[in-house]
Design a protein around this motif. Sequence first.
Motif, PDB file in Angstrom:
ATOM      1  N   UNK A   1     -10.234   0.511  -4.202  1.00 45.37           N
ATOM      2  CA  UNK A   1      -9.081   1.386  -3.974  1.00 45.37           C
ATOM      3  C   UNK A   1      -8.716   1.409  -2.497  1.00 45.37           C
ATOM      4  N   UNK A   2      -9.698   1.472  -1.627  1.00 49.99           N
ATOM      5  CA  UNK A   2      -9.434   1.498  -0.183  1.00 49.99           C
ATOM      6  C   UNK A   2      -8.791   0.196   0.271  1.00 49.99           C
ATOM      7  N   UNK A   3      -9.313  -0.918  -0.194  1.00 48.22           N
ATOM      8  CA  UNK A   3      -8.746  -2.219   0.175  1.00 48.22           C
ATOM      9  C   UNK A   3      -7.321  -2.362  -0.348  1.00 48.22           C
ATOM     10  N   UNK A   4      -7.094  -1.899  -1.569  1.00 47.17           N
ATOM     11  CA  UNK A   4      -5.751  -1.956  -2.145  1.00 47.17           C
ATOM     12  C   UNK A   4      -4.759  -1.126  -1.333  1.00 47.17           C
ATOM     13  N   UNK A   5      -5.169   0.062  -0.934  1.00 47.51           N
ATOM     14  CA  UNK A   5      -4.292   0.926  -0.123  1.00 47.51           C
ATOM     15  C   UNK A   5      -4.047   0.298   1.243  1.00 47.51           C
ATOM     16  N   UNK A   6      -5.088  -0.265   1.848  1.00 47.52           N
ATOM     17  CA  UNK A   6      -4.918  -0.921   3.146  1.00 47.52           C
ATOM     18  C   UNK A   6      -3.957  -2.103   3.046  1.00 47.52           C
ATOM     19  N   UNK A   7      -4.073  -2.891   1.994  1.00 47.95           N
ATOM     20  CA  UNK A   7      -3.159  -4.028   1.802  1.00 47.95           C
ATOM     21  C   UNK A   7      -1.723  -3.554   1.622  1.00 47.95           C
TER      22      UNK A   7
ATOM     23  N   UNK B   1       8.928  -1.111  -3.956  1.00 48.40           N
ATOM     24  CA  UNK B   1       8.108  -0.179  -3.189  1.00 48.40           C
ATOM     25  C   UNK B   1       6.686  -0.185  -3.723  1.00 48.40           C
ATOM     26  N   UNK B   2       6.563  -0.262  -5.030  1.00 48.09           N
ATOM     27  CA  UNK B   2       5.238  -0.316  -5.648  1.00 48.09           C
ATOM     28  C   UNK B   2       5.266  -1.359  -6.749  1.00 48.09           C
ATOM     29  N   UNK B   3       4.130  -1.585  -7.349  1.00 47.00           N
ATOM     30  CA  UNK B   3       4.043  -2.492  -8.479  1.00 47.00           C
ATOM     31  C   UNK B   3       4.055  -1.724  -9.789  1.00 47.00           C
ATOM     32  N   UNK B   4       4.440  -0.462  -9.726  1.00 42.22           N
ATOM     33  CA  UNK B   4       4.382   0.399 -10.906  1.00 42.22           C
ATOM     34  C   UNK B   4       5.264  -0.108 -12.030  1.00 42.22           C
TER      35      UNK B   4
ATOM     36  N   UNK C   1       3.741  -2.710   3.993  1.00 44.39           N
ATOM     37  CA  UNK C   1       4.801  -1.810   4.446  1.00 44.39           C
ATOM     38  C   UNK C   1       5.029  -1.936   5.949  1.00 44.39           C
ATOM     39  N   UNK C   2       3.955  -2.186   6.695  1.00 45.05           N
ATOM     40  CA  UNK C   2       4.087  -2.375   8.140  1.00 45.05           C
ATOM     41  C   UNK C   2       4.912  -3.628   8.439  1.00 45.05           C
ATOM     42  N   UNK C   3       4.708  -4.676   7.663  1.00 46.26           N
ATOM     43  CA  UNK C   3       5.494  -5.908   7.826  1.00 46.26           C
ATOM     44  C   UNK C   3       6.955  -5.636   7.514  1.00 46.26           C
ATOM     45  N   UNK C   4       7.229  -4.884   6.446  1.00 51.39           N
ATOM     46  CA  UNK C   4       8.613  -4.536   6.104  1.00 51.39           C
ATOM     47  C   UNK C   4       9.250  -3.715   7.216  1.00 51.39           C
ATOM     48  N   UNK C   5       8.488  -2.771   7.762  1.00 48.26           N
ATOM     49  CA  UNK C   5       9.004  -1.920   8.836  1.00 48.26           C
ATOM     50  C   UNK C   5       9.314  -2.749  10.079  1.00 48.26           C
ATOM     51  N   UNK C   6       8.448  -3.702  10.409  1.00 50.40           N
ATOM     52  CA  UNK C   6       8.671  -4.542  11.588  1.00 50.40           C
ATOM     53  C   UNK C   6       9.921  -5.404  11.433  1.00 50.40           C
TER      54      UNK C   6
END
Length: 180
Positions: A4-10, A116-119, A15-20
């Motif tokens: 879960x932590x790795x998934x959230x970090x990815x 935004x998500x894979x939902x 999102x950081x790439x999209x923001x940049x």
Amino acid sequence: LDTAIISIQNRFQQFKIYEENFGFHYNISSLKGWENVHLMDQCKLLHNHLLHDPDSMSSESDIDAIELCEELQILSSLVPENYTAQEVLQFIHSNNLNGIYPNISIALRILLTIPVTVASGERSFSCLKLIKTYLRSSMSQECLVSLAQLSIESDIAGQLDYSDILQDFSSVKAGKKQNN
């Protein structure tokens, strides 16, 4: 927990790439105060991000950085304060400005269609599991796609007026019986 932590970090890294790359499109009216050099750097960064084949020397991008910079400089003074990216795109389309601001239109459409998500994908597969059960394993592809679409778009399907659909269906079936 590690997964879960790795998934959230990815996800946050994405999102950081999209923001940049797309961040300056979120509030176009605020670009009025930007220096031309800084705006051009952002446009070049987005241009390079959208290259079809970054390794090729003759690769094409969906947008032109120089034209995008010029379009943003002009449009930033036209749109009202605090317009969102979606509202700017609607402003362009409602005023038939697509030919004048093609690069902004393309960049905003790309920005607004990035999931935004894979939902939604996960929801589709969950729906598919419910439709194609062991008892329905021999269902045709066409029927499966139709049932999945009805299930996914259940909000729209719930608003349909079935009386017209049933009338059309019964008239077609009645016509077939009379021909036999």
